[in-house]
Every structure is written in structure tokens, then in C-alpha cells.
Design an enzyme around this catalytic site. Structure first.
Site, short mmCIF file in Angstrom:
data_model
loop_
_atom_site.label_atom_id
_atom_site.label_comp_id
_atom_site.label_asym_id
_atom_site.label_seq_id
_atom_site.Cartn_x
_atom_site.Cartn_y
_atom_site.Cartn_z
N HIS A 1 34.80 38.88 25.00
CA HIS A 1 34.45 39.88 26.08
C HIS A 1 35.66 40.55 26.47
O HIS A 1 35.72 41.60 26.79
CB HIS A 1 33.88 39.29 27.36
CG HIS A 1 32.58 39.11 27.11
ND1 HIS A 1 31.68 39.56 28.13
CD2 HIS A 1 31.50 38.16 26.31
CE1 HIS A 1 30.08 39.16 27.98
NE2 HIS A 1 30.16 38.56 26.71
N VAL B 1 36.76 45.06 25.41
CA VAL B 1 36.87 46.13 26.19
C VAL B 1 38.43 46.57 26.38
O VAL B 1 39.19 45.86 26.85
CB VAL B 1 36.42 45.73 27.78
CG1 VAL B 1 36.63 46.83 28.74
CG2 VAL B 1 35.03 45.26 27.66
N GLY C 1 40.39 46.41 24.08
CA GLY C 1 41.58 45.57 23.38
C GLY C 1 41.61 44.13 24.07
O GLY C 1 41.43 44.02 25.19
N PRO D 1 27.88 44.23 22.88
CA PRO D 1 26.38 44.11 22.42
C PRO D 1 25.52 43.29 23.37
O PRO D 1 26.00 42.19 23.85
CB PRO D 1 26.36 43.73 21.04
CG PRO D 1 27.66 43.96 20.58
CD PRO D 1 28.58 43.88 21.66
N ASP E 1 29.25 24.02 13.94
CA ASP E 1 28.88 23.94 12.45
C ASP E 1 27.95 25.27 12.07
O ASP E 1 28.04 26.26 12.61
CB ASP E 1 28.11 22.71 12.24
CG ASP E 1 26.98 22.47 13.16
OD1 ASP E 1 26.45 23.72 13.66
OD2 ASP E 1 26.36 21.55 13.47
#
Length: 324
Positions: free
Chosen positions: A69, A73, A75, A167, A252
Site C-alpha cells: 500500500h 501511492v 512510491g 487495485p 506457500d
């Protein structure tokens, strides 16, 4: 006269080239950045993360998500960690992060210890990068060499965080591809990074529509999820479900195996395997754990390179929650 003019032009060209090279070198991150200035950095971070994950394995997923996150935003600049101030709104209460991102207290604890040991040296942005790697490693996933040398932003960008650069859980495949591409990440990087959903949990509000209304979902899987996620909006919104049913606290490739059976919890999960161009990658990762680990580690390094503040830009915050 002509000779002097040519010499002057040559000097200008050389000066510009020197400035460009200096700018490029300044922007490069370095795996050994704190080798001399804070040699015990990695040991301190690992100890704090190890204790946090031992108490609550889910915290590993939360710390990894903080880095994601933050980087998406403006970088990888530690701006996500900033609280609101009279002059700006922080990113913590933006749509994608509000009541969702967590683990700030772990970062605070690490920063407190590092400041006592190496005051004013290590950025909060770099601490996020190291904790993300250690969280994955401590829960059975791959390791990678973390590139360091980022500096911290002095402000946050609430509007950018709300603009859709991160997203959403209902993203289409084309939206996912485009959002990651905008950050310099390929479709392969996107599918590999989505594998972070092999641990952690999601809230009912993020997957309600999928388990009640979507058709590309295993029926028994949907029914099981409905038991703790009522159909009515506002009812049980914060009830949680594991993103990976089989091994929710281990890093995993169970996530990809679930997608093959239409058991992706989020819409943005199942679109990766839905008769589309990323199906082959999902199949490959479900069959080959090492291939997933390799591509995930590479993608994490690339994500960590997104627009870092280096050199004289930004600052080294003493407290990750506020500018100096």
C-alpha cells in the site's frame, strides 16, 4: 573565437552528463546501505517481526500489505505510516486502507529500537521493506536481498490513495494488469505478487458479492463462506475469512491451487484463472513452488524500486507517524 565557443559548449555538455550521472547514482538503492552506519539493523528488525508473527501469524500478511500500500501511492516513501496533521490527511483512512491495513505498532516498535541504536540513520520506508521480506521468510516463504537507501516523505497523499492506484478486491483482470503496469510491474509480476494472498484474511464486505452473486465459484466453497458473511450489506461486514483455506498462516502456493478449483475468495483473485491470459501462470505456480518463490522475490525487489526518495530528497523521520 570558434575554438573558445566549442570549448564552452563541451564544458556545458560534460557538466550536464556529470549531473545526470550523479542523479542516477543518487537514485540507486544499495543492499549494503547501512552496513557501516547501522550494522545491527537486520538483526533488530528480524527479532521484532519474529515475536510479532509468533504471537499472531496473520501479522506477517499485514506487514507485507503495508509495504504494498505504501509503494503504490507515490512510491516507497513511508507516507502510509503518517498520521493526520493540521496540514494534510494521512493515507490510513483512504478507501483501500481504512479499517484494513494494520501492523503500525510493529513498525513503531522497530523504529524505537533502531533510533536508540542508530539515531537519525534508518528511514521508515526502508524498515517497511525489510519487515515485508522478513514476514514472508518467517512464515515459510522465500527470502531476497532488500535494496536500501530510501528516505521518508514529509507528507501523505490522501487523494492519490483514493484515486484507484491500489487495485480493489473487485478488480477485473485488465484493471489489475493496467494498475501494475502503471507502476512498472509486468503481468507476471502482478500474478506473482497476488500470491501474497496465500496468507492473511479478508473481510466479508470485500467478498460478499462474490460468494452470493458470481458464477465462477465452487458451490460448497461459497456456501461455507456464507455461514459467517450474511448477504445483507452492513451485516457482518467485518467478519473475516482466510484467503487460503488450506494453509492460511504459511507462505506457500496453496493460493494458486485454490484458483484452479474456483475457490478464490476475492473477485480479483479468481480473475487470474478464468479462461484468460494469466491462466498459464496460475497453473505454473500451482505446480512449481520454486517458480512462484523465484518470481515473487523478483517482483518484490522491483516493487521496492518504485519512485524512492533518495539523496537529499525527503528526510529520515525520527517517528514514523509524523514528519520531523
Amino acid at each position: 573565437m570558434e575554438y573558445n565557443k566549442q570549448r564552452s559548449m563541451l564544458k556545458v555538455v560534460l557538466l550536464m552528463m556529470t549531473m545526470m550521472l550523479a542523479s542516477q547514482s543518487e537514485a540507486q538503492l544499495n543492499r549494503d546501505f547501512y552496513k557501516e552506519s547501522c550494522p545491527s539493523l537486520f538483526l533488530v528488525v528480524r527479532r521484532v517481526v519474529k515475536r510479532a508473527v509468533a504471537r499472531e501469524p496473520r501479522m506477517g500478511a499485514s506487514l507485507l500489505r503495508l509495504f504494498f500500500h505504501d509503494c503504490f501511492v507515490n512510491g516507497c516513501d513511508g507516507s502510509l505510516l503518517l498520521d493526520d496533521t493540521p496540514s494534510f490527511l494521512g493515507e490510513k483512512t483512504s478507501g483501500p486502507s481504512n479499517n484494513s491495513v494494520r501492523g503500525f505498532e510493529v513498525i513503531d516498535k522497530i523504529k524505537f529500537k533502531i533510533e536508540k541504536m542508530c539515531p537519525g540513520i534508518v528511514s521508515c520506508a526502508d524498515i517497511l521493506a525489510i519487515t515485508a521480506r522478513d514476514s514472508v521468510l518467517l512464515l515459510g516463504g522465500p527470502g531476497w536481498s532488500v535494496k536500501l537507501g530510501r528516505r521518508d516523505s514529509t507528507t501523505a497523499n490522501f487523494a492519490a490513495a483514493n484515486s484507484g492506484v491500489i487495485p480493489s478486491p473487485i478488480s477485473t483482470l485488465s484493471n489489475l494488469i493496467n494498475r501494475f503496469k502503471a507502476q512498472g510491474l509486468s503481468t507476471r509480476d502482478m500474478v506473482a505478487l497476488s500470491g501474497a494472498h496465500t496468507f492473511g484474511r479478508a473481510k466479508c464486505v470485500t467478498f460478499r458479492n462474490r460468494i452470493y452473486n458470481e458464477s465462477n465459484i465452487d458451490t460448497s466453497f461459497a456456501i461455507a463462506r456464507r455461514k459467517s458473511c450474511p448477504s445483507a450489506n452492513g451485516s457482518g461486514d467485518n467478519k473475516e475469512a482466510n484467503l487460503d483455506v488450506r494453509s492460511p498462516d504459511r507462505f506457500d502456493h496453496g493460493y494458486y491451487k485454490q484458483l484452479l478449483s474456483n475457490k478464490g475468495l476475492l473477485t480479483s483473485d479468481q480473475v487470474l484463472f478464468n479462461n484468460g491470459p494469466t491462466d498459464s501462470l496460475v497453473i505454473a505456480y500451482s505446480n512449481n513452488l520454486n517458480a512462484f518463490y523465484r518470481d515473487f522475490a523478483r517482483a518484490m525487489i522491483k516493487m521496492g524500486d518504485i519512485s524512492p526518495l533518495t539523496g537529499s530528497k525527503g528526510q529520515i523521520r525520527h517517528n514514523c507517524r509524523r514528519p520531523n
